[in-house]
Scaffold this motif. Structure first.
Motif, PDB file in Angstrom:
ATOM      1  N   GLN A 168      -0.755  -5.526  10.549  1.00  0.00           N
ATOM      2  CA  GLN A 168      -0.032  -4.296  10.861  1.00  0.00           C
ATOM      3  C   GLN A 168      -1.001  -3.196  11.283  1.00  0.00           C
ATOM      4  OE1 GLN A 168       3.436  -3.891  10.608  1.00  0.00           O
ATOM      5  NE2 GLN A 168       3.207  -1.858  11.507  1.00  0.00           N
ATOM      6  N   VAL A 169      -2.088  -3.029  10.547  1.00  0.00           N
ATOM      7  CA  VAL A 169      -3.086  -2.013  10.910  1.00  0.00           C
ATOM      8  C   VAL A 169      -3.680  -2.317  12.284  1.00  0.00           C
ATOM      9  CG1 VAL A 169      -5.306  -0.979  10.273  1.00  0.00           C
ATOM     10  CG2 VAL A 169      -3.638  -1.526   8.502  1.00  0.00           C
ATOM     11  N   GLY A 170      -3.822  -3.610  12.602  1.00  0.00           N
ATOM     12  CA  GLY A 170      -4.389  -4.006  13.895  1.00  0.00           C
ATOM     13  C   GLY A 170      -3.458  -3.795  15.067  1.00  0.00           C
ATOM     14  N   GLY A 171      -2.208  -3.408  14.797  1.00  0.00           N
ATOM     15  CA  GLY A 171      -1.307  -3.032  15.877  1.00  0.00           C
ATOM     16  C   GLY A 171      -0.361  -4.114  16.343  1.00  0.00           C
ATOM     17  N   PHE A 190      -0.052 -11.734   1.392  1.00  0.00           N
ATOM     18  CA  PHE A 190       0.964 -10.697   1.468  1.00  0.00           C
ATOM     19  C   PHE A 190       0.423  -9.424   0.827  1.00  0.00           C
ATOM     20  CE2 PHE A 190       5.570 -12.242   2.174  1.00  0.00           C
ATOM     21  CZ  PHE A 190       5.177 -13.023   3.246  1.00  0.00           C
ATOM     22  N   LYS A 191       0.326  -8.378   1.633  1.00  0.00           N
ATOM     23  CA  LYS A 191       0.030  -7.025   1.171  1.00  0.00           C
ATOM     24  C   LYS A 191       1.017  -6.103   1.853  1.00  0.00           C
ATOM     25  CE  LYS A 191      -4.992  -7.773   1.301  1.00  0.00           C
ATOM     26  NZ  LYS A 191      -6.157  -7.422   2.146  1.00  0.00           N
ATOM     27  N   ASP A 192       1.366  -5.025   1.185  1.00  0.00           N
ATOM     28  CA  ASP A 192       2.285  -4.049   1.755  1.00  0.00           C
ATOM     29  C   ASP A 192       1.515  -2.774   2.109  1.00  0.00           C
ATOM     30  OD1 ASP A 192       4.664  -2.987   2.650  1.00  0.00           O
ATOM     31  OD2 ASP A 192       5.768  -3.461   0.811  1.00  0.00           O
ATOM     32  N   MET A 193       2.126  -1.949   2.949  1.00  0.00           N
ATOM     33  CA  MET A 193       1.476  -0.728   3.416  1.00  0.00           C
ATOM     34  C   MET A 193       2.451   0.432   3.373  1.00  0.00           C
ATOM     35  SD  MET A 193      -0.407   0.008   7.084  1.00  0.00           S
ATOM     36  CE  MET A 193       1.097   0.145   8.039  1.00  0.00           C
ATOM     37  N   ARG A 194       1.955   1.570   2.881  1.00  0.00           N
ATOM     38  CA  ARG A 194       2.742   2.794   2.924  1.00  0.00           C
ATOM     39  C   ARG A 194       1.942   3.864   3.657  1.00  0.00           C
ATOM     40  NH1 ARG A 194       1.539   6.129  -2.005  1.00  0.00           N
ATOM     41  NH2 ARG A 194      -0.234   5.137  -3.039  1.00  0.00           N
ATOM     42  N   ILE A 195       2.613   4.912   4.071  1.00  0.00           N
ATOM     43  CA  ILE A 195       1.969   6.022   4.767  1.00  0.00           C
ATOM     44  C   ILE A 195       1.947   7.236   3.847  1.00  0.00           C
ATOM     45  CG2 ILE A 195       2.033   7.534   6.783  1.00  0.00           C
ATOM     46  CD1 ILE A 195       1.416   4.592   7.391  1.00  0.00           C
ATOM     47  N   VAL A 196       0.753   7.793   3.640  1.00  0.00           N
ATOM     48  CA  VAL A 196       0.568   8.972   2.799  1.00  0.00           C
ATOM     49  C   VAL A 196      -0.281   9.977   3.587  1.00  0.00           C
ATOM     50  CG1 VAL A 196      -0.341   9.858   0.634  1.00  0.00           C
ATOM     51  CG2 VAL A 196       0.648   7.563   0.702  1.00  0.00           C
ATOM     52  N   ARG A 201      -1.978   3.318   3.518  1.00  0.00           N
ATOM     53  CA  ARG A 201      -2.503   3.011   2.187  1.00  0.00           C
ATOM     54  C   ARG A 201      -1.913   1.675   1.729  1.00  0.00           C
ATOM     55  NH1 ARG A 201      -5.315   6.664   3.275  1.00  0.00           N
ATOM     56  NH2 ARG A 201      -5.695   8.629   2.162  1.00  0.00           N
ATOM     57  N   PHE A 202      -2.645   0.978   0.857  1.00  0.00           N
ATOM     58  CA  PHE A 202      -2.086  -0.213   0.238  1.00  0.00           C
ATOM     59  C   PHE A 202      -0.917   0.197  -0.655  1.00  0.00           C
ATOM     60  CE2 PHE A 202      -6.555  -1.712   0.834  1.00  0.00           C
ATOM     61  CZ  PHE A 202      -6.256  -2.757   1.704  1.00  0.00           C
ATOM     62  N   ALA A 203       0.072  -0.687  -0.735  1.00  0.00           N
ATOM     63  CA  ALA A 203       1.230  -0.448  -1.599  1.00  0.00           C
ATOM     64  C   ALA A 203       1.579  -1.733  -2.330  1.00  0.00           C
ATOM     65  CB  ALA A 203       2.421   0.015  -0.770  1.00  0.00           C
ATOM     66  N   GLU A 204       2.158  -1.593  -3.523  1.00  0.00           N
ATOM     67  CA  GLU A 204       2.660  -2.758  -4.230  1.00  0.00           C
ATOM     68  C   GLU A 204       3.684  -3.462  -3.343  1.00  0.00           C
ATOM     69  OE1 GLU A 204       5.017  -3.829  -8.383  1.00  0.00           O
ATOM     70  OE2 GLU A 204       4.210  -1.818  -8.049  1.00  0.00           O
ATOM     71  N   GLY A 208       6.454  -0.753   0.152  1.00  0.00           N
ATOM     72  CA  GLY A 208       5.911  -0.098   1.341  1.00  0.00           C
ATOM     73  C   GLY A 208       6.785  -0.261   2.568  1.00  0.00           C
ATOM     74  N   ASN A 209       6.170  -0.166   3.739  1.00  0.00           N
ATOM     75  CA  ASN A 209       6.898  -0.144   4.993  1.00  0.00           C
ATOM     76  C   ASN A 209       6.965  -1.491   5.712  1.00  0.00           C
ATOM     77  OD1 ASN A 209       7.080   2.561   4.516  1.00  0.00           O
ATOM     78  ND2 ASN A 209       5.538   3.193   6.014  1.00  0.00           N
ATOM     79  N   LEU A 210       6.201  -2.479   5.255  1.00  0.00           N
ATOM     80  CA  LEU A 210       6.207  -3.766   5.940  1.00  0.00           C
ATOM     81  C   LEU A 210       7.493  -4.541   5.632  1.00  0.00           C
ATOM     82  CD1 LEU A 210       2.571  -5.160   5.589  1.00  0.00           C
ATOM     83  CD2 LEU A 210       3.577  -3.831   7.430  1.00  0.00           C
ATOM     84  N   ASP A 211       7.971  -5.260   6.625  1.00  0.00           N
ATOM     85  CA  ASP A 211       9.149  -6.104   6.436  1.00  0.00           C
ATOM     86  C   ASP A 211       8.669  -7.462   5.932  1.00  0.00           C
ATOM     87  OD1 ASP A 211      11.487  -7.514   6.469  1.00  0.00           O
ATOM     88  OD2 ASP A 211      12.058  -6.975   8.521  1.00  0.00           O
ATOM     89  N   LEU A 212       8.390  -7.530   4.632  1.00  0.00           N
ATOM     90  CA  LEU A 212       7.856  -8.761   4.062  1.00  0.00           C
ATOM     91  C   LEU A 212       8.918  -9.863   4.012  1.00  0.00           C
ATOM     92  CD1 LEU A 212       5.582  -7.378   1.194  1.00  0.00           C
ATOM     93  CD2 LEU A 212       4.896  -8.190   3.461  1.00  0.00           C
ATOM     94  N   GLY A 213      10.176  -9.490   4.030  1.00  0.00           N
ATOM     95  CA  GLY A 213      11.230 -10.499   4.124  1.00  0.00           C
ATOM     96  C   GLY A 213      11.120 -11.269   5.432  1.00  0.00           C
ATOM     97  N   ALA A 214      10.915 -10.548   6.526  1.00  0.00           N
ATOM     98  CA  ALA A 214      10.746 -11.201   7.827  1.00  0.00           C
ATOM     99  C   ALA A 214       9.468 -12.030   7.847  1.00  0.00           C
ATOM    100  CB  ALA A 214      10.716 -10.152   8.942  1.00  0.00           C
TER     101      ALA A 214
END
Length: 231
Positions: A168-171, A190-196, A201-204, A208-214
């Protein structure tokens, strides 16, 4: 296919794995909460036979490791022996060296070496795996480094440990990008990401904002066997 097995990347618990006593305490705790899958990374300088003894004692399935690139180049036989002790067939590179990925030519040399090392591992029943960060999505001479890793290696010489956060960070869209790796991934991070404050930032996982279900559905589609979680 069977259900994907879920596990823990011990990098997350590295401060609790600095010596044999702490390593055993950590494995005992993981077993007590029903976790029997681990990735071994960043643990302390613990003798390989002790690591193997504890892995067997607590019935841990070691799905992959991260090991130094220099050892793969210069100490491969011993490295393979250590993985035999822990019944692990996947040997991972955490990242290519910094001075390597800074040029097209540097990446070319790294890929050539990966093909050589990967072929030697394959002969011994092991699989070389590469874990990405974001820099692999930099473009040199019109080509992303990650695309070159895919196209200039084979499924015999190099598999991948894709990381949802760093993709995700890589675009790129992690769930969509995973589809490029079908047949070359046993383990996904699997890592999640939030915006602060406008920064990632890393998130539990799951907060966060990643669609880990997909991402999970994509993993099932491409034949991933393990998902390991990091914080």
């Amino acid at each position: 296919m069977s259900d994907i097995k879920l596990g823990v990347q011990l990098f997350t618990l590295r401060d609790k794995c600095k010596n044999a006593e702490d390593f055993e305490t950590t494995l005992k705790f993981l077993q007590s909460i029903g976790c029997d899958v681990i990735q071994i990374s960043a643990i302390g300088d613990i003798h390989p036979e002790i690591v193997a003894e504890l892995v067997d004692k607590y019935k841990m399935d070691v799905c992959v490791t991260h090991k130094p690139y220099d050892r793969m180049k210069n100490d491969l036989d011993a490295l393979i022996h250590e993985h035999n002790l822990i019944h692990c067939d996947n040997i991972g590179i955490g990242a290519m060296p910094g001075n390597v990925h800074e040029s097209f030519e540097g990446v070319s040399g790294f890929i050539q070496k990966c093909n050589e090392i990967g072929a030697k591992m394959k002969e011994k029943g092991k699989q070389l795996c590469y874990h990405n960060h974001a820099f692999e999505f930099e473009v040199y001479d019109g080509k992303r480094t990650f695309e070159r890793l895919i196209e200039e290696t084979t499924s015999d010489t190099l598999h991948f440990i894709p990381d949802t956060y760093w993709m995700q960070v890589g675009g790129v869209n992690p769930a969509e990008y995973l589809k490029k790796l079908k047949g070359r991934v046993e383990v996904c991070h699997f890592k999640d990401m939030r915006i602060v404050n406008n920064e990632q930032r890393f998130a539990e996982c799951g907060t966060g904002n990643l669609d880990l279900g997909a991402c999970y559905r994509a993993c099932k589609d491409i034949g991933v066997q393990y998902i390991v979680f990091l914080q």
